[in-house]
Design an enzyme around this catalytic site. Structure first.
Site, PDB file in Angstrom:
ATOM      1  CE  LYS A   1      23.392  65.303  35.975  1.00  0.00           C
ATOM      2  NZ  LYS A   1      23.691  64.718  37.293  1.00  0.00           N
TER       3      LYS A   1
ATOM      4  CG  ASP B   1      21.540  63.198  33.564  1.00  0.00           C
ATOM      5  OD1 ASP B   1      20.429  63.771  33.721  1.00  0.00           O
ATOM      6  OD2 ASP B   1      22.111  62.540  34.465  1.00  0.00           O
TER       7      ASP B   1
ATOM      8  CE  LYS C   1      22.463  57.263  32.839  1.00  0.00           C
ATOM      9  NZ  LYS C   1      22.835  57.810  34.163  1.00  0.00           N
TER      10      LYS C   1
ATOM     11  NE  ARG D   1      18.853  55.588  40.511  1.00  0.00           N
ATOM     12  CZ  ARG D   1      19.431  55.928  41.659  1.00  0.00           C
ATOM     13  NH1 ARG D   1      18.859  55.598  42.820  1.00  0.00           N
ATOM     14  NH2 ARG D   1      20.562  56.593  41.676  1.00  0.00           N
TER      15      ARG D   1
ATOM     16  CG  ASP E   1      20.421  64.428  38.159  1.00  0.00           C
ATOM     17  OD1 ASP E   1      20.602  63.949  37.021  1.00  0.00           O
ATOM     18  OD2 ASP E   1      21.291  65.040  38.799  1.00  0.00           O
TER      19      ASP E   1
ATOM     20  CG  ASP F   1      24.369  60.130  31.986  1.00  0.00           C
ATOM     21  OD1 ASP F   1      25.118  59.340  32.588  1.00  0.00           O
ATOM     22  OD2 ASP F   1      23.252  60.483  32.411  1.00  0.00           O
TER      23      ASP F   1
ATOM     24  CD  GLU G   1      19.538  60.257  34.290  1.00  0.00           C
ATOM     25  OE1 GLU G   1      19.483  60.825  35.401  1.00  0.00           O
ATOM     26  OE2 GLU G   1      20.614  59.929  33.761  1.00  0.00           O
TER      27      GLU G   1
HETATM   28  N1  BES Z   1      24.565  60.544  35.119  1.00  0.00           N
HETATM   29  C1  BES Z   1      24.473  60.827  36.492  1.00  0.00           C
HETATM   30  C2  BES Z   1      25.632  60.233  37.282  1.00  0.00           C
HETATM   31  C3  BES Z   1      26.947  60.943  37.150  1.00  0.00           C
HETATM   32  C4  BES Z   1      27.178  62.133  37.805  1.00  0.00           C
HETATM   33  C5  BES Z   1      27.962  60.376  36.436  1.00  0.00           C
HETATM   34  C6  BES Z   1      28.412  62.748  37.705  1.00  0.00           C
HETATM   35  C7  BES Z   1      29.203  60.982  36.346  1.00  0.00           C
HETATM   36  C8  BES Z   1      29.421  62.177  36.968  1.00  0.00           C
HETATM   37  C9  BES Z   1      23.199  60.231  37.072  1.00  0.00           C
HETATM   38  O1  BES Z   1      22.106  60.228  36.235  1.00  0.00           O
HETATM   39  C10 BES Z   1      22.829  61.081  38.244  1.00  0.00           C
HETATM   40  O2  BES Z   1      22.544  62.221  38.052  1.00  0.00           O
HETATM   41  N2  BES Z   1      22.858  60.486  39.435  1.00  0.00           N
HETATM   42  C11 BES Z   1      22.563  61.180  40.616  1.00  0.00           C
HETATM   43  C12 BES Z   1      21.693  60.295  41.464  1.00  0.00           C
HETATM   44  C13 BES Z   1      21.109  60.995  42.663  1.00  0.00           C
HETATM   45  C14 BES Z   1      20.106  62.033  42.247  1.00  0.00           C
HETATM   46  C15 BES Z   1      20.463  59.951  43.535  1.00  0.00           C
HETATM   47  C16 BES Z   1      23.878  61.507  41.315  1.00  0.00           C
HETATM   48  O3  BES Z   1      24.770  60.665  41.323  1.00  0.00           O
HETATM   49  O4  BES Z   1      23.998  62.612  41.829  1.00  0.00           O
HETATM   50 ZN    ZN Z   2      22.538  60.188  34.238  1.00  0.00          ZN
HETATM   51 MN    MN Z   3      21.049  62.092  36.298  1.00  0.00          MN
END
Ligand code: BES
Ligand code: ZN
Ligand code: MN
Length: 497
Positions: free
Chosen positions: A280, A273, A268, A354, A350, A291, A352
């Site tokens: 966010k 992000d 990834k 996947r 968010d 990210d 993204e």
């Molecule tokens: N890059 C983030 C995951 C992340 C968040 C990694 C905080 C490390 C610290 C990912 O893209 C994301 O935002 N995931 C969301 C998914 C949700 C919207 C289903 C998350 O984990 O909040």
């Molecule tokens: Zn992310």
């Molecule tokens: Mn995200």
């Protein structure tokens, strides 16, 4: 940093510094004992006077010890001998590195590698020391106007091994440890580089640089037009809100036989992000430059592979995009068609990671890979579940999972398996498309992996969620270089089999 391996007694070393361990309380290691005897009891006399107990974290630099050929003796406290495990060993190696860096000695002979570490052999001790030292000497000060580098850093370190028969294995171990750490340090630098510099095309350039540096690597970069042609509308949807175009970076390492099926690594590479339209919260958002650490670990591991000239084929694919809000950005509710033909309702922009990975996974089908491992900072839920010690690990083939768990244990870069049961798949149901890109609050790491699994049906596949392990926050903020050790160990074991 230059490493060497040598057998021979410590009192005979003609060196700027000889390093030996002392256990609690005032118990000399074999090397320290030899130094003590040769110097007519000089060390034990100092210890009796109370200068060192042998507690972990203690260090004592001695100058002009009688009868020795070395200029200095550095004693490192190692704690209780019975409790001397890998963590204690690493701590002693770190302490030695810092002490040497702060001293005038730029070269030393280290006898800590001969210490008895619980459950580990000499090969492990040398490999881990080389890795740990290279890791410890890393600095990221490209963006400081005044660098704070040590005045006289260590340049050459010789590891002691008990006998001549251990030399060949020791040298191999030192090479491996250093190559792994150099892969980690590349991953750290890519992760630490600010997101205004490190955007998708910058990562593409890193792929081309690797190919320039190592002729066994060939790099191809797909642009928006080529990805559109392939139907990667899910990956493209993520990059739509950014001024920086997405890229698919494909690197082929051909160290094996031409007809041998490759291992595929998929990273990834979200260079920033923001969350997109599902923006966010502001606090700590700078950390979303990390990210792309999944892709950084792919670059790093490929470098390690090339340094070690591993006899196997690896294809590395990085899905690089920047997730930003904009008039052209993807909206919650948009439906896109993936390269595999499945439609996805994007309920949260968010989620993204996947969305870029699913198209990259479909893309690697063309290489008929032996196994596929994707690496991603995928879910905040994984940070909650496992903290910053273990990577989350899920997949569709238990032998592959066990292999990765084993590689994690062997390298000290551990992963922990989470269940990828069918029951969880229902959470991805969408009213309007084949599947949704989020599965609700519960089991977020698992439902993210469920999403990926829908695109990994044609091969053995495992997924590493490194959201908690790829970087540290707070005072020590910075990329860790994980899981380069796990992935390198996995590939080393594959190359041996
Ligand atoms: N890059 C983030 C995951 C992340 C968040 C990694 C905080 C490390 C610290 C990912 O893209 C994301 O935002 N995931 C969301 C998914 C949700 C919207 C289903 C998350 O984990 O909040
Ligand atoms: Zn992310
Ligand atoms: Mn995200």
């Amino acid at each position: 940093m230059q490493f060497a391996v040598k057998s021979g007694s410590p009192e005979k070393q003609r060196s700027a510094c000889v390093v030996a361990g002392v256990f609690e309380s005032r118990r000399l290691s074999a090397a320290a004992k030899a130094l003590d005897e040769a110097s007519g009891g000089h060390l034990s006399a100092l210890l009796r006077r109370g200068d060192m107990e042998g507690r972990a974290g203690q260090a004592l630099m001695l100058h002009g010890v009688p009868q020795l050929l070395a200029d200095r003796v550095l004693l490192i406290g190692c704690g209780k001998e019975r409790e001397f495990d890998e963590r204690a060993y690493r701590r002693s190696i770190d302490l030695m590195t810092d002490q040497l860096n702060d001293s005038g000695a730029t070269e030393a002979v280290c006898y800590l590698t001969e210490l008895p570490v619980k459950g580990r052999d000499l090969h492990w001790c040398v490999q881990d020391a080389a890795r740990q030292i290279t890791h410890r000497l890393y600095r990221f000060d490209d963006y400081k106007s005044k660098a704070e580098a040590p005045r006289r850093p260590v340049k050459r370190l010789t590891f002691a091994v008990p006998s001549r028969r251990d030399l060949a294995s020791g040298e191999q171990a030192a090479r491996t440890g250093q190559a792994v750490a150099e892969g980690m340090n590349l991953a750290r630098t890519l992760g630490n580089t600010p997101p205004n510099v490190c955007y998708p095309e910058y990562l593409a350039e890193q792929g081309r640089l690797l190919a320039e540096q190592y002729p066994v690597i060939e790099t191809e970069v797909l642009d928006v037009a080529q990805m559109t042609e392939l139907g990667m509308h899910s990956l493209l949807a993520v990059g739509r809100g950014s001024e920086r175009e997405p890229r698919l970076i494909v690197m082929q390492y051909r160290g094996g036989k031409p007809n041998e099926k490759p291992i595929a690594l998929v990273g990834k590479g979200i260079t920033f992000d923001s969350g997109g339209i599902s923006l966010k919260p502001g606090a700590g958002m700078d950390e979303m430059k990390f990210d792309m650490c999944g892709s950084a670990s792919v670059f790093g591991t490929l470098k390690t592979c090339a340094e070690l000239e591993l006899p196997l084929n690896v294809v590395a694919v990085v899905a690089a995009a920047e997730n930003m809000p904009d008039g052209r950005a993807t909206r919650p509710g948009d439906i896109v068609t993936t390269m595999a033909g499945k439609t996805v309702e994007i309920l949260n922009t968010d989620a993204e990671g996947r969305l870029v990975l699913c198209d990259a996974l479909t893309y690697v089908e063309r290489f008929e890979p032996e196994a596929v491992v994707d690496i991603a900072t995928l879910t905040g839920a994984c940070v909650i579940a496992l903290g910053n010690h273990a990577h989350g690990l899920l997949g569709n083939h238990s032998p592959l999972i066990n292999e990765l768990l084993g590689a994690g244990k062997a390298s000290g870069d551990r992963a922990w398996e989470l269940p990828l049961w069918d029951e969880y798949q229902d959470q991805l149901k969408s009213n309007f498309a084949d599947l949704a890109n989020i599965g609700g609050r519960e089991a977020g790491t698992i439902t993210a992996a469920c999403f990926l699994s829908r695109f990994a049906g044609k091969f053995h596949w495992a997924h590493l969620d490194i959201a908690g392990t790829a970087w540290l926050s707070g005072a020590n903020k910075g990329a860790t270089g994980r899981p380069v050790p796990l992935l390198s160990q996995f590939l080393i074991q594959r190359a041996e089999r």
